[in-house]
Enzyme design. Sequence first.
Site, PDB file in Angstrom:
ATOM      1  N   LYS A 109       5.658  44.668  49.898  1.00 48.55           N
ATOM      2  CA  LYS A 109       4.914  43.659  50.648  1.00 48.55           C
ATOM      3  C   LYS A 109       5.509  42.273  50.447  1.00 48.55           C
ATOM      4  O   LYS A 109       5.592  41.479  51.368  1.00 48.55           O
ATOM      5  CB  LYS A 109       3.453  43.667  50.196  1.00 48.55           C
ATOM      6  CG  LYS A 109       2.651  44.747  50.887  1.00 48.55           C
ATOM      7  CD  LYS A 109       1.188  44.695  50.497  1.00 48.55           C
ATOM      8  CE  LYS A 109       0.459  45.911  51.064  1.00 48.55           C
ATOM      9  NZ  LYS A 109      -0.838  46.129  50.421  1.00 48.55           N
ATOM     10  N   HIS A 117      -4.637  35.062  38.874  1.00 50.46           N
ATOM     11  CA  HIS A 117      -5.792  34.175  38.728  1.00 50.46           C
ATOM     12  C   HIS A 117      -5.549  33.057  37.727  1.00 50.46           C
ATOM     13  O   HIS A 117      -6.400  32.207  37.515  1.00 50.46           O
ATOM     14  CB  HIS A 117      -7.028  34.986  38.337  1.00 50.46           C
ATOM     15  CG  HIS A 117      -7.420  35.976  39.393  1.00 50.46           C
ATOM     16  ND1 HIS A 117      -6.932  37.258  39.413  1.00 50.46           N
ATOM     17  CD2 HIS A 117      -8.212  35.847  40.484  1.00 50.46           C
ATOM     18  CE1 HIS A 117      -7.425  37.894  40.470  1.00 50.46           C
ATOM     19  NE2 HIS A 117      -8.187  37.056  41.137  1.00 50.46           N
ATOM     20  N   CYS A 129      -9.122  41.285  33.243  1.00 48.55           N
ATOM     21  CA  CYS A 129      -9.078  40.024  33.979  1.00 48.55           C
ATOM     22  C   CYS A 129     -10.350  39.914  34.814  1.00 48.55           C
ATOM     23  O   CYS A 129     -10.625  40.779  35.638  1.00 48.55           O
ATOM     24  CB  CYS A 129      -7.863  39.929  34.892  1.00 48.55           C
ATOM     25  SG  CYS A 129      -7.975  38.501  36.008  1.00 48.55           S
ATOM     26  N   CYS A 152      -9.590  39.727  38.615  1.00 49.21           N
ATOM     27  CA  CYS A 152      -9.217  41.002  39.238  1.00 49.21           C
ATOM     28  C   CYS A 152     -10.339  42.026  39.120  1.00 49.21           C
ATOM     29  O   CYS A 152     -10.335  43.040  39.802  1.00 49.21           O
ATOM     30  CB  CYS A 152      -7.982  41.601  38.563  1.00 49.21           C
ATOM     31  SG  CYS A 152      -6.532  40.562  38.584  1.00 49.21           S
ATOM     32  N   CYS A 189      -3.279  36.303  33.445  1.00 50.45           N
ATOM     33  CA  CYS A 189      -3.169  36.977  34.727  1.00 50.45           C
ATOM     34  C   CYS A 189      -2.461  36.079  35.729  1.00 50.45           C
ATOM     35  O   CYS A 189      -2.906  34.962  35.988  1.00 50.45           O
ATOM     36  CB  CYS A 189      -4.561  37.336  35.263  1.00 50.45           C
ATOM     37  SG  CYS A 189      -4.491  37.986  36.942  1.00 50.45           S
ATOM     38  N   HIS A 193       1.971  52.873  56.235  1.00 49.22           N
ATOM     39  CA  HIS A 193       3.410  52.624  56.306  1.00 49.22           C
ATOM     40  C   HIS A 193       4.159  53.947  56.381  1.00 49.22           C
ATOM     41  O   HIS A 193       3.557  55.013  56.459  1.00 49.22           O
ATOM     42  CB  HIS A 193       3.877  51.767  55.132  1.00 49.22           C
ATOM     43  CG  HIS A 193       3.530  52.349  53.787  1.00 49.22           C
ATOM     44  ND1 HIS A 193       4.192  53.426  53.256  1.00 49.22           N
ATOM     45  CD2 HIS A 193       2.565  52.025  52.897  1.00 49.22           C
ATOM     46  CE1 HIS A 193       3.675  53.724  52.083  1.00 49.22           C
ATOM     47  NE2 HIS A 193       2.675  52.899  51.840  1.00 49.22           N
ATOM     48  N   HIS A 200       3.146  57.112  54.329  1.00 46.07           N
ATOM     49  CA  HIS A 200       2.034  57.931  54.803  1.00 46.07           C
ATOM     50  C   HIS A 200       2.489  58.830  55.946  1.00 46.07           C
ATOM     51  O   HIS A 200       2.161  60.016  55.994  1.00 46.07           O
ATOM     52  CB  HIS A 200       0.887  57.038  55.305  1.00 46.07           C
ATOM     53  CG  HIS A 200       0.391  56.080  54.268  1.00 46.07           C
ATOM     54  ND1 HIS A 200       0.440  54.724  54.435  1.00 46.07           N
ATOM     55  CD2 HIS A 200      -0.125  56.296  53.035  1.00 46.07           C
ATOM     56  CE1 HIS A 200      -0.054  54.135  53.361  1.00 46.07           C
ATOM     57  NE2 HIS A 200      -0.406  55.059  52.492  1.00 46.07           N
ATOM     58  N   LYS A 257      14.044  48.864  48.147  1.00 44.88           N
ATOM     59  CA  LYS A 257      12.683  49.385  48.142  1.00 44.88           C
ATOM     60  C   LYS A 257      11.796  48.549  49.069  1.00 44.88           C
ATOM     61  O   LYS A 257      11.881  47.329  49.092  1.00 44.88           O
ATOM     62  CB  LYS A 257      12.161  49.293  46.701  1.00 44.88           C
ATOM     63  CG  LYS A 257      10.929  50.095  46.424  1.00 44.88           C
ATOM     64  CD  LYS A 257      10.665  50.110  44.917  1.00 44.88           C
ATOM     65  CE  LYS A 257       9.330  50.764  44.625  1.00 44.88           C
ATOM     66  NZ  LYS A 257       9.134  50.963  43.197  1.00 44.88           N
TER      67      LYS A 257
END
Length: 496
Positions: A299, A147, A125, A128, A144, A19, A22, A296
């Site tokens: 995603k 999950h 978790c 994870c 979590c 993105h 980088h 900001k």
Amino acid sequence: MDKKLYITTAIPYVNGTPHIGHALDYLLADIWARYQKQNGHEVRFQVGTDEHGNKIAAQAAEAGLDPKSYTDKMYVNFETLMKKVDASYTDFIRTTDEHHIKAVQYIWQKLQPYIYKGTYQGWYCVGCEAFVTDKEATANNGICPDHNQPYQHLSEDNYYFKTSEFTDRIKEAIASGTMEIVPDFRKKEFLELIKDGLQDVSISRPKKNLSWGVPVPGDLEQVMYVWVDALANYITVLGYPDRQEWQEYWPADVQVIGKDILRFHAGIWPAMLLGLGLSLPKRLLVHGFVNVGGVKQSKTLGNGIDPNEVINHYGVDAFRYFFSRHIPTLDDGDFTWEKFETAYNTELANDLGNVVQRVASMLTRYQSGVIGDAPQGEHDMGAYHEAMEALEFNKAIDEVWLMVRSLNQYLENVKPWEIAKTVGKDAESEPHLTEVLAYAVGALLQIGDLLVPFLPGTAAKIHQTFETGVVVPTEGVFFPRIYIHTPDPHATKTKV
RNA sequence: CGCGGGGUGGAGCAGUCUGGUCAGCUCGGAUGGCUCAUAACCAUCAGGUCGCAGGUUCAAAUCCUGCCCCCGCAACCA
């Protein structure tokens, strides 16, 4: 003057697509590298990718690939972007490179005096396959969210690295400027953060919890966690420890990083270096984040800007222009398509492109393209160089536009087109016109020089056009106006 | 009293350390000029009590005190 210089960029984790952040890393490092090369220095410029860890292993499995094949596929996205922003890097490292892995194991052994075995306890978790901070566990009420199952309180054996041992030396280096953190407020922020001392960090995981990584030498049950593996890249890429040339480049002159990873680069990394008996980098350039319309990028919001898209529509120099001038080098900035396009049309097309065009056109028209003795550009560029040295690239490029503006004002003042009318009637006119246009060319060539670090393509075009003594017209105009995201003023006029 | 940054004309910013020459720059808007140029360029104008309230001073956006608001960060998060 011919000293060998070294600049590095953070190596991104290849679990996603590149993105703006980088691209900003590569761009800032490249501007510095080109500037230093222009000043006669030899510059080594590192880029690379971080390819170990559970997330990679998991995504690879999902894609039905082994981790290495998966990263072979993924790292290309970053390599493509580096090339696309015209980053003149000299070295590309992947943490899965054979030499890197061996070097990192060597480093581990050399750091032995500062490594000890400990136990890590925390909320884990299973889904994870990762620990979360106590704070996060509390915030999620012990469950979590990804999950939908409760965290377990687990403990595991880890190796720890005694960063605490180096607190005083690191503080000293930062406070005294031996390792300079730019900008200054980041330095203050970090010193404040570590005022009670650095905390030792866990640098390995049991193999059962982390399979995809560099094996810890001498302990088959443990695999290195990200820190030693990833941070070491800055020296392993130079050939450390086996290829002597690394000594010609280390310590790095500048390490470019984002504000989110300052603490690792100003804490853990220097501790590693001190543990190895190596010098600390001279400067850390800490840049900010790029927001989109004040928000900001994330995603979940899906508001991320793809640097490839910007470059595809407007060209790489336009991209480099906006992100070097309108995103402050050392602070957060804001991107919108409207801002970008306005800057493109008004500053690149109307100011710079147009002034090149009008000078070239007058030379062709009045003097068959023949340029008189172009004097050295005489504009005082002290402020430009000061800004470059201070790593405030946006201020440096501002100075260039002041020159563009003053060249336009100069032309308006002396009115070469008026002088041209009296050629043949007044003996003074012809030499005067030649002198005026040659002066303008001198100014343009100086502008071209100053743009080399920022807009290498455009700078080259300016030089090609004027440097031979006869105008060499380029194909088409520089930066043709584009109206994708802003209204086309003529379109509305003709409609009415 | 966690740490850091910030609140200046419609938008984005500079100026604050080293008080006065500061109210400045760019974009957007208006008017005029010019015609070499990518309908570009150049000039002028529109007027913001410099977050709020006190204080220091001959003089404060700039120093001091208190308050309000916004944004990041708060350690294993690449």
